[in-house]
Design a protein around this motif. Structure first.
Motif, PDB file in Angstrom:
ATOM      1  N   PHE A 258     -13.837  27.742  38.288  1.00  0.00           N
ATOM      2  CA  PHE A 258     -13.938  28.729  37.993  1.00  0.00           C
ATOM      3  C   PHE A 258     -15.231  29.120  37.380  1.00  0.00           C
ATOM      4  O   PHE A 258     -14.919  30.239  38.095  1.00  0.00           O
ATOM      5  CB  PHE A 258     -13.223  29.074  36.663  1.00  0.00           C
ATOM      6  CG  PHE A 258     -12.911  30.056  35.855  1.00  0.00           C
ATOM      7  CD1 PHE A 258     -11.645  31.110  37.176  1.00  0.00           C
ATOM      8  CD2 PHE A 258     -13.954  30.648  35.053  1.00  0.00           C
ATOM      9  CE1 PHE A 258     -12.699  32.152  36.008  1.00  0.00           C
ATOM     10  CE2 PHE A 258     -14.203  31.720  34.644  1.00  0.00           C
ATOM     11  CZ  PHE A 258     -13.546  33.211  34.957  1.00  0.00           C
ATOM     12  N   GLU A 259     -15.859  28.715  37.177  1.00  0.00           N
ATOM     13  CA  GLU A 259     -17.396  29.355  37.128  1.00  0.00           C
ATOM     14  C   GLU A 259     -18.868  29.554  38.398  1.00  0.00           C
ATOM     15  O   GLU A 259     -18.553  29.749  38.593  1.00  0.00           O
ATOM     16  CB  GLU A 259     -18.292  27.172  36.514  1.00  0.00           C
ATOM     17  CG  GLU A 259     -17.714  27.464  35.200  1.00  0.00           C
ATOM     18  CD  GLU A 259     -18.608  26.542  34.800  1.00  0.00           C
ATOM     19  OE1 GLU A 259     -19.094  25.838  35.344  1.00  0.00           O
ATOM     20  OE2 GLU A 259     -18.252  26.194  33.515  1.00  0.00           O
ATOM     21  N   THR A 260     -17.542  28.362  39.821  1.00  0.00           N
ATOM     22  CA  THR A 260     -17.797  28.757  40.900  1.00  0.00           C
ATOM     23  C   THR A 260     -17.479  30.201  41.514  1.00  0.00           C
ATOM     24  O   THR A 260     -17.820  31.013  41.979  1.00  0.00           O
ATOM     25  CB  THR A 260     -17.316  27.717  41.928  1.00  0.00           C
ATOM     26  OG1 THR A 260     -18.428  26.328  41.472  1.00  0.00           O
ATOM     27  CG2 THR A 260     -17.934  27.922  43.603  1.00  0.00           C
ATOM     28  N   LEU A 261     -16.414  30.220  40.982  1.00  0.00           N
ATOM     29  CA  LEU A 261     -15.590  31.584  41.435  1.00  0.00           C
ATOM     30  C   LEU A 261     -16.547  32.604  40.673  1.00  0.00           C
ATOM     31  O   LEU A 261     -16.601  34.147  41.493  1.00  0.00           O
ATOM     32  CB  LEU A 261     -13.886  31.706  41.267  1.00  0.00           C
ATOM     33  CG  LEU A 261     -13.188  33.079  41.477  1.00  0.00           C
ATOM     34  CD1 LEU A 261     -12.935  33.139  42.881  1.00  0.00           C
ATOM     35  CD2 LEU A 261     -12.339  32.725  40.587  1.00  0.00           C
ATOM     36  N   ALA A 262     -16.620  32.280  39.570  1.00  0.00           N
ATOM     37  CA  ALA A 262     -16.981  33.836  37.876  1.00  0.00           C
ATOM     38  C   ALA A 262     -18.763  33.950  38.873  1.00  0.00           C
ATOM     39  O   ALA A 262     -19.233  34.511  38.832  1.00  0.00           O
ATOM     40  CB  ALA A 262     -17.003  33.187  36.895  1.00  0.00           C
ATOM     41  N   ALA A 263     -19.279  32.435  39.336  1.00  0.00           N
ATOM     42  CA  ALA A 263     -20.475  33.391  39.798  1.00  0.00           C
ATOM     43  C   ALA A 263     -20.479  33.674  41.639  1.00  0.00           C
ATOM     44  O   ALA A 263     -21.263  34.638  41.568  1.00  0.00           O
ATOM     45  CB  ALA A 263     -21.240  31.439  40.360  1.00  0.00           C
ATOM     46  N   ALA A 264     -19.361  34.569  42.137  1.00  0.00           N
ATOM     47  CA  ALA A 264     -19.382  34.901  43.379  1.00  0.00           C
ATOM     48  C   ALA A 264     -18.834  36.185  43.032  1.00  0.00           C
ATOM     49  O   ALA A 264     -19.409  37.042  43.877  1.00  0.00           O
ATOM     50  CB  ALA A 264     -18.669  33.704  44.339  1.00  0.00           C
ATOM     51  N   PHE A 265     -17.655  36.408  42.543  1.00  0.00           N
ATOM     52  CA  PHE A 265     -17.050  37.643  42.160  1.00  0.00           C
ATOM     53  C   PHE A 265     -16.889  38.075  40.993  1.00  0.00           C
ATOM     54  O   PHE A 265     -16.668  37.442  40.173  1.00  0.00           O
ATOM     55  CB  PHE A 265     -15.656  37.019  42.243  1.00  0.00           C
ATOM     56  CG  PHE A 265     -15.435  36.906  43.757  1.00  0.00           C
ATOM     57  CD1 PHE A 265     -14.897  37.370  44.717  1.00  0.00           C
ATOM     58  CD2 PHE A 265     -15.475  35.138  44.268  1.00  0.00           C
ATOM     59  CE1 PHE A 265     -14.738  36.715  45.911  1.00  0.00           C
ATOM     60  CE2 PHE A 265     -15.509  34.961  45.227  1.00  0.00           C
ATOM     61  CZ  PHE A 265     -14.640  35.692  46.941  1.00  0.00           C
TER      62      PHE A 265
END
Length: 153
Positions: free
Chosen positions: A109-116
């Motif tokens: 989730f943190e990977t997603l949140a950092a990009a979108f």
């Protein structure tokens, strides 16, 4: 090869209308068609849904995804063909598709949140959720994709 179990659209057309409406609504999201198709293909690969792969691979090519990228999608983590946003979305796709194993882990989730953006996170999650539902319908009822005569077993 397995035999189709039933035609779910013919069996329950009114019950399927919301699924078709949900699928149609995905095209109006801010996530571009190429990304939508990559997510649909990756989830369908994981779920073993030949019916959906047969549908979404041509759609991805039509959306501009190069064949060379589609050829290595199953091994995207090892391929330089995927950018940071694609990697973040594919990480989340795998986490949600394999939710029984991952629990939709914080790192994914943190990977997603950092990009979108927050809106994009919701949209990507909806795309992934929808294709997983379609995969379960198609696999569960053993939907058969069309086969060209020269490709038939």
């Amino acid at each position: 090869m397995t035999k189709s179990r039933l035609n779910y659209v013919e069996a329950a057309p009114d019950a399927m209308k919301p699924m078709f409406a949900l699928e149609e609504s995905l095209s109006s999201l801010s996530i571009d068609a190429a990304m939508r198709e990559l997510l649909k293909i990756r989830a369908s690969q994981i779920n073993g849904c030949a019916y959906c792969l047969n549908m979404h691979l041509p759609a991805a090519r039509k959306a501009g995804v190069p064949q060379s990228k589609l050829d290595v999608l199953a091994g995207w983590r090892e391929s330089p063909a995927f950018g940071a946003r694609e990697r973040a979305a594919l990480t989340w796709c795998e986490a949600l598709t394999r939710v029984e194993m991952t629990g939709a882990d914080d790192h994914s989730f943190e990977t997603l949140a950092a990009a979108f953006s927050a809106q994009e996170q919701v949209e990507i999650t909806l795309i992934i959720t929808t294709i997983n539902a379609w995969n379960r319908i198609a696999v569960g009822f053993r939907s058969q994709h069309p086969v060209e005569a020269q490709d038939a077993a």
